[in-house]
Design a protein around this motif. Sequence first.
Motif, mmCIF file in Angstrom:
data_model
loop_
_atom_site.group_PDB
_atom_site.id
_atom_site.type_symbol
_atom_site.label_atom_id
_atom_site.label_comp_id
_atom_site.label_asym_id
_atom_site.label_seq_id
_atom_site.Cartn_x
_atom_site.Cartn_y
_atom_site.Cartn_z
ATOM 1 N N GLY A 544 0.810 -1.203 0.000
ATOM 2 C CA GLY A 544 0.000 0.000 0.000
ATOM 3 C C GLY A 544 0.847 1.258 0.000
ATOM 4 O O GLY A 544 0.520 2.256 -0.642
ATOM 5 N N ILE A 545 1.979 1.204 0.721
ATOM 6 C CA ILE A 545 2.863 2.364 0.835
ATOM 7 C C ILE A 545 3.692 2.563 -0.435
ATOM 8 O O ILE A 545 3.827 3.680 -0.947
ATOM 9 N N TYR A 546 4.239 1.463 -0.948
ATOM 10 C CA TYR A 546 5.116 1.547 -2.127
ATOM 11 C C TYR A 546 4.883 0.302 -2.974
ATOM 12 O O TYR A 546 5.385 -0.785 -2.648
ATOM 13 N N PRO A 547 4.101 0.389 -4.051
ATOM 14 C CA PRO A 547 3.679 -0.781 -4.821
ATOM 15 C C PRO A 547 4.840 -1.626 -5.331
ATOM 16 O O PRO A 547 5.907 -1.112 -5.694
ATOM 17 N N GLY A 548 4.581 -2.934 -5.365
ATOM 18 C CA GLY A 548 5.608 -3.876 -5.783
ATOM 19 C C GLY A 548 6.117 -3.651 -7.189
ATOM 20 O O GLY A 548 7.265 -3.974 -7.506
ATOM 21 N N LYS A 549 5.281 -3.079 -8.066
ATOM 22 C CA LYS A 549 5.717 -2.900 -9.457
ATOM 23 C C LYS A 549 6.877 -1.917 -9.574
ATOM 24 O O LYS A 549 7.548 -1.876 -10.606
ATOM 25 N N TYR A 550 7.112 -1.131 -8.531
ATOM 26 C CA TYR A 550 8.237 -0.193 -8.552
ATOM 27 C C TYR A 550 9.459 -0.710 -7.780
ATOM 28 O O TYR A 550 10.542 -0.135 -7.876
ATOM 29 N N THR A 551 9.270 -1.776 -7.013
ATOM 30 C CA THR A 551 10.278 -2.164 -6.024
ATOM 31 C C THR A 551 11.616 -2.521 -6.645
ATOM 32 O O THR A 551 12.668 -2.236 -6.072
ATOM 33 N N TYR A 552 11.603 -3.154 -7.810
ATOM 34 C CA TYR A 552 12.864 -3.620 -8.402
ATOM 35 C C TYR A 552 13.331 -2.753 -9.559
ATOM 36 O O TYR A 552 14.171 -3.155 -10.355
ATOM 37 N N ASN A 553 12.772 -1.552 -9.632
ATOM 38 C CA ASN A 553 13.294 -0.540 -10.552
ATOM 39 C C ASN A 553 14.277 0.307 -9.750
ATOM 40 O O ASN A 553 13.897 1.234 -9.042
ATOM 41 N N ASP A 554 15.548 -0.043 -9.857
ATOM 42 C CA ASP A 554 16.573 0.594 -9.016
ATOM 43 C C ASP A 554 16.916 2.005 -9.460
ATOM 44 O O ASP A 554 17.688 2.703 -8.786
ATOM 45 N N ASP A 555 16.332 2.455 -10.570
ATOM 46 C CA ASP A 555 16.667 3.777 -11.085
ATOM 47 C C ASP A 555 15.730 4.877 -10.583
ATOM 48 O O ASP A 555 15.930 6.049 -10.896
#
Length: 704
Positions: A544-555
Amino acid sequence: MILSLAKAPLLRTATVSTARIIPSVITRRYLATTTDVKDTQNLVEKIVQKYALDLPEGYLVKSGDYVTIRPHHVLTHDNTGAVIPKFKSIGATKFDNPRQPVFALDHDVQNKSEKNLEKYRKIEQFAKEHNVDFYPAGRGIGHQIMIEEGYAFPYTLTVASDSHSNMYGGIGALGTPLVRTDAAAIWATGRTWWQIPPVVKVELQGSLPAGVTGKDVIITLCGLFNKDEVLNTAIEFHGSDETLKAISLEDRLAIANMTTEWGALAGVFPVDDLTVEYLQKRKNRLELAQFENGKAKSGEQYVHPRINDETIQALTKNPIRASAHAAYAKHLTLDLSSLSPHISGPNSVKVANSLATLESENIAINKAYLVSCVNSRAGDLRQAAAVMKGKKVKEGVEFYVAAASSEVQKEVVESGDWDVLINAGAKVLPAGCGPCVGLGTGLLKDGEVGISATNRNFKGRMGSPSAKAYLASPAVVAASAIAGKIVGPQSGNKTNAEPKFTIQTTQVASGDESPSTGEVLPKFPSTIKGELLFCHADNLNTDGIYPGKYTYNDDLTPDDMRKVVMENYDPKFVDIVQDSDVLVGGFNFGTGSSREQAATAIKSRGITIMIAGSFSDIFKRNSVNNALLLLESPELVNDLKQAVGTSDLTKRTGWNVEIKPAEGKVVVKQDDGKDKIYKVGALGKSVQELWLDGGLEGWVKQRL
């Protein structure tokens, strides 16, 4: 809790080498002292005792102690790509012990973009340069590899930069999650800090009825005890020999895995004959594989470095057991014979209903999933195949299957069960996390309903925030895929009978509390002011705080993060929040995964300090390590819920606050002009130091 962490001298301030960045033991005690007449250590404490460093002679660690630990192993997965720059930025050039870390690529394995493939190549090259054990995409989910390859071994303390390291407890290891910054520190120094949590004894009684699985056990526990009864504790499972031998090793792994969702930091089963039998079979299979792959020649004896005769025999020669006088914070009992198949959801592991109840509601599904580290082992796939044999997935339903590892897939291919699933209409995904973490093919779309054998069904985690996700055992998922609605196998045990359980809280004597002196280090703010911004939801999770779809975008930069923070919880949050707000959450704020962006994304909105009724421990750890200040005040949260209400997901309260963090005082001026003072735990010198250095990474860098 963060309050006590703040008071203790977490980190040494003297000049240190890379071998002594974290302190040995901090003398805050709750249950016992070194003068105890009898040993009261439980199993968790005994395992920690093995891995705690620089203890005074004769000192027995207890819940509440801060200790320096040298973990047996530390796993990182796709997030290795984010740990590498942390490792380099602190000035480290080599690993303290290259045999300690393990790299396994498992989360975004369906992503064949050049950017992701380049990231994977860099991780593999880094592993080769430093002689670190590396498992490429397709080999399987990291936690499963840790079990299969013996990194998570009975009686060891093995950690991972991932919240489901609790799973290692199924084999009798103490598995617990750490975070990315900790992983970098362990690479460089071999060690990190840990506070031993309160330990809860969960006594399993009776035996499981036919058709009831380990998944049903943990779903039931999450539903029965859903008021933070075990939040930030470690679980020890107990039971008679007869009860425990009827719980398979795979069911134990599933139960331990989801103690994470239950709110615990670890879930440990005892080591018994069943454990040893599994390891012996695994040793034989590893030896056979070496000959089949041509890595060992006929007549040569292959000895696996971790699972071998010597290590297995040591378990029976030198068993570790909880003391007969072991102390526990709570004692729960659960009568397994009273259980029936249960389902979590929708969109919460805290809501559990019997299969019989949901069957009567005739809930149609669009997608079904047999994937993830909790329920994609060989036994799980065989259960599903037994249900689906000779049948077809309902037209209009998509059924996705991924084995927990390539070795699991090989095993079920050999048994013929894999072909049964494919012939029934399963869509095969590579061994990895995939849709469980919201990555790759088959995600839930707007308005869809899915049933999954995974471990999390948070809103938006597996796709659209408007979708509904339920969790169930592999057999129920398979039956539902065939029927096109939530049902169980025809031969399954279906009842609405209430599970039988008890709970008892032990009165634990508290040690002396040192009063706060209010000492403030130079440049640390003595006072923090702002308006209270209220996000009332309890159990607000990291998805909810930070969606998983962004988690492994290290940029993603902090500016990128500030645009998406709270996206799955409340898309309006980013338009409501203002710099210098004091964010107030509900209870168990930050539950879920170990992603540290949940803390850094909140910081990106100019928030210096947060208050909540309680915090998930993994979120606390990420916040401490990333210089986000936290305070706990159940009283303030309850006052806000009553006065401001919970109709808005995000609410500007109009209440201004003046916080003196070193004094543990929060002064709130309500919208009627009245002041109210809330006492909270003071933030001591250790947390002030970390904040001044920008977090643990900066602290280490300053002292290397």
